[in-house]
Design a protein around this motif. Structure first.
Motif, PDB file in Angstrom:
ATOM      1  N   LEU A   1      13.463   1.617  50.371  1.00  0.00           N
ATOM      2  CA  LEU A   1      13.611   1.178  51.762  1.00  0.00           C
ATOM      3  C   LEU A   1      12.365   0.472  52.270  1.00  0.00           C
ATOM      4  O   LEU A   1      12.436  -0.325  53.218  1.00  0.00           O
ATOM      5  N   LEU A   2      11.214   0.748  51.646  1.00  0.00           N
ATOM      6  CA  LEU A   2       9.942   0.189  52.110  1.00  0.00           C
ATOM      7  C   LEU A   2       9.483  -1.019  51.299  1.00  0.00           C
ATOM      8  O   LEU A   2       8.588  -1.741  51.733  1.00  0.00           O
ATOM      9  N   PHE A   3      10.081  -1.250  50.140  1.00  0.00           N
ATOM     10  CA  PHE A   3       9.654  -2.358  49.288  1.00  0.00           C
ATOM     11  C   PHE A   3       9.758  -3.723  49.975  1.00  0.00           C
ATOM     12  O   PHE A   3       8.900  -4.593  49.745  1.00  0.00           O
ATOM     13  N   PRO A   4      10.782  -3.992  50.810  1.00  0.00           N
ATOM     14  CA  PRO A   4      10.850  -5.312  51.466  1.00  0.00           C
ATOM     15  C   PRO A   4       9.652  -5.628  52.356  1.00  0.00           C
ATOM     16  O   PRO A   4       9.403  -6.792  52.663  1.00  0.00           O
ATOM     17  N   PHE A   5       8.916  -4.600  52.788  1.00  0.00           N
ATOM     18  CA  PHE A   5       7.763  -4.825  53.661  1.00  0.00           C
ATOM     19  C   PHE A   5       6.478  -5.100  52.879  1.00  0.00           C
ATOM     20  O   PHE A   5       5.423  -5.266  53.491  1.00  0.00           O
ATOM     21  N   ALA A   6       6.573  -5.136  51.554  1.00  0.00           N
ATOM     22  CA  ALA A   6       5.368  -5.325  50.737  1.00  0.00           C
ATOM     23  C   ALA A   6       4.901  -6.771  50.710  1.00  0.00           C
ATOM     24  O   ALA A   6       3.765  -7.040  50.313  1.00  0.00           O
ATOM     25  N   GLY A   7       5.752  -7.720  51.092  1.00  0.00           N
ATOM     26  CA  GLY A   7       5.350  -9.115  51.129  1.00  0.00           C
ATOM     27  C   GLY A   7       5.517  -9.844  49.816  1.00  0.00           C
ATOM     28  O   GLY A   7       4.889 -10.888  49.616  1.00  0.00           O
ATOM     29  N   ILE A   8       6.343  -9.331  48.911  1.00  0.00           N
ATOM     30  CA  ILE A   8       6.622 -10.033  47.659  1.00  0.00           C
ATOM     31  C   ILE A   8       8.115 -10.324  47.598  1.00  0.00           C
ATOM     32  O   ILE A   8       8.937  -9.541  48.080  1.00  0.00           O
ATOM     33  N   GLY A   9       8.470 -11.470  47.031  1.00  0.00           N
ATOM     34  CA  GLY A   9       9.866 -11.846  46.904  1.00  0.00           C
ATOM     35  C   GLY A   9      10.572 -11.020  45.840  1.00  0.00           C
ATOM     36  O   GLY A   9       9.950 -10.374  44.995  1.00  0.00           O
ATOM     37  N   TRP A  10      11.909 -11.085  45.869  1.00  0.00           N
ATOM     38  CA  TRP A  10      12.672 -10.288  44.924  1.00  0.00           C
ATOM     39  C   TRP A  10      12.449 -10.757  43.491  1.00  0.00           C
ATOM     40  O   TRP A  10      12.416  -9.953  42.559  1.00  0.00           O
ATOM     41  N   ARG A  11      12.304 -12.064  43.308  1.00  0.00           N
ATOM     42  CA  ARG A  11      12.065 -12.565  41.953  1.00  0.00           C
ATOM     43  C   ARG A  11      10.744 -12.043  41.417  1.00  0.00           C
ATOM     44  O   ARG A  11      10.664 -11.602  40.256  1.00  0.00           O
ATOM     45  N   GLU A  12       9.717 -12.101  42.238  1.00  0.00           N
ATOM     46  CA  GLU A  12       8.426 -11.578  41.809  1.00  0.00           C
ATOM     47  C   GLU A  12       8.487 -10.073  41.608  1.00  0.00           C
ATOM     48  O   GLU A  12       7.859  -9.530  40.690  1.00  0.00           O
ATOM     49  N   PHE A  13       9.247  -9.384  42.462  1.00  0.00           N
ATOM     50  CA  PHE A  13       9.391  -7.931  42.324  1.00  0.00           C
ATOM     51  C   PHE A  13       9.955  -7.568  40.955  1.00  0.00           C
ATOM     52  O   PHE A  13       9.415  -6.714  40.251  1.00  0.00           O
ATOM     53  N   TRP A  14      11.047  -8.222  40.565  1.00  0.00           N
ATOM     54  CA  TRP A  14      11.665  -7.897  39.275  1.00  0.00           C
ATOM     55  C   TRP A  14      10.771  -8.316  38.119  1.00  0.00           C
ATOM     56  O   TRP A  14      10.720  -7.636  37.080  1.00  0.00           O
ATOM     57  N   THR A  15      10.038  -9.418  38.282  1.00  0.00           N
ATOM     58  CA  THR A  15       9.145  -9.858  37.210  1.00  0.00           C
ATOM     59  C   THR A  15       7.994  -8.881  37.024  1.00  0.00           C
ATOM     60  O   THR A  15       7.637  -8.518  35.888  1.00  0.00           O
ATOM     61  N   ARG A  16       7.396  -8.455  38.120  1.00  0.00           N
ATOM     62  CA  ARG A  16       6.245  -7.557  38.042  1.00  0.00           C
ATOM     63  C   ARG A  16       6.641  -6.175  37.547  1.00  0.00           C
ATOM     64  O   ARG A  16       5.860  -5.511  36.835  1.00  0.00           O
ATOM     65  N   THR A  17       7.815  -5.703  37.950  1.00  0.00           N
ATOM     66  CA  THR A  17       8.219  -4.335  37.611  1.00  0.00           C
ATOM     67  C   THR A  17       9.078  -4.257  36.354  1.00  0.00           C
ATOM     68  O   THR A  17       9.560  -3.169  36.020  1.00  0.00           O
ATOM     69  N   LEU A  18       9.279  -5.384  35.669  1.00  0.00           N
ATOM     70  CA  LEU A  18      10.129  -5.382  34.475  1.00  0.00           C
ATOM     71  C   LEU A  18       9.666  -4.371  33.422  1.00  0.00           C
ATOM     72  O   LEU A  18      10.507  -3.657  32.844  1.00  0.00           O
TER      73      LEU A  18
END
Length: 262
Positions: free
Chosen positions: A50-67
């Motif tokens: 619920l808090l990840f959208p407030f981190a300031g990173i896009g969804w594409r970057e989110f999936w790339t970083r957390t892969l």
């Protein structure tokens, strides 16, 4: 550099002091490390999402970083399911593989546990600038300046490893020694990179000493590291996630304190 500048981001968490991000991650991880149950980990993971959208990173970057996390979590769970402690009904029993009701439960708990601990750490620290982190460690946590500056200098050098590796690869290819023997080539390049890193580290240490970075006096800092309301709010959120996760596990009767008596 692989770490992005926090000032280039617009999320609510991006400009928070890195020390607060470190503290929030620790507050979330601590209770999850002390227990091995799926309820606490699942509750923490849902609250974190619920808090990840407030981190300031896009969804594409989110999936790339957390892969890597998404790959490691199921692999760890499968390993636990195949070779974990056996309890309850046994479903598969073949040589060293024994899948039981208890091992599956441990696998599910491990899966959620890895995600709940690793994902917030990756999301929070992807917005951290190394210099801001060093300022916070020295000014807020009062760590020794010599240690902080040395770690910062070493971290700044990490980004050069990839460039050095590519340069070595191109140089060896231009000399005609990179066409075959992949394993031998890798070992040779790794040794060359090690030698290059040691030389660069020695030069960097000498230059820092010459400029007074190791002087036994209280040093000043170019930028002041602030720790205020936003930082305490983030710490409180991390503590609240931990409290809610632990409370849910206790109420559900799944709390399993792994450091307790057997």
């Amino acid at each position: 550099m692989t770490l992005l500048d926090a000032r280039a981001r617009t999320g609510a968490v991006a400009r928070i002091n890195p020390v607060a991000k470190l503290g929030a991650s620790a507050l979330i991880a601590l209770p999850l490390v002390l227990t091995l149950d799926w309820v606490s980990a699942a509750v923490a993971l849902v609250l974190e999402c619920l808090l990840f959208p407030f981190a300031g990173i896009g969804w594409r970057e989110f999936w790339t970083r957390t892969l890597p996390v998404w790959i490691a979590a199921p692999l760890t769970a499968v390993t636990i399911a195949l070779y974990g402690a056996t309890s309850g009904e046994v479903y598969v029993d073949w040589f060293f593989v024994r899948i039981s009701e208890g091992s599956i439960e441990l696998a599910v708990a491990t899966f959620f546990r890895v995600l709940a601990i690793a994902l917030p750490s990756v999301v929070l620290f992807v917005t951290v600038d190394p210099t801001d982190l060093a300022d916070g460690l020295a000014q807020v946590l009062r760590l020794p300046a010599r240690f902080v500056l040395g770690a910062l200098a070493g971290l700044r050098m990490v980004g050069l490893f990839i460039d050095d590796w590519r340069a070595l690869e191109l140089a060896r290819r231009a000399r005609g020694v990179a066409d075959r023997g992949r394993l031998r080539r890798f070992l040779g390049m790794a040794f060359a990179l090690l030698v290059l890193s040691i030389r660069r580290g020695s030069k960097l240490a000498t230059s820092m000493e010459a400029r007074g970075f190791g002087a036994p006096v209280e040093r000043t800092w170019a930028r002041e590291s602030h720790f205020g309301g936003r930082e305490w709010v983030l710490m409180a959120i991390g503590a609240a996630i931990s409290v809610l996760a632990v409370t849910a596990a206790v109420l559900a009767g799944t709390w399993n304190f792994i450091l307790g008596p057997a």
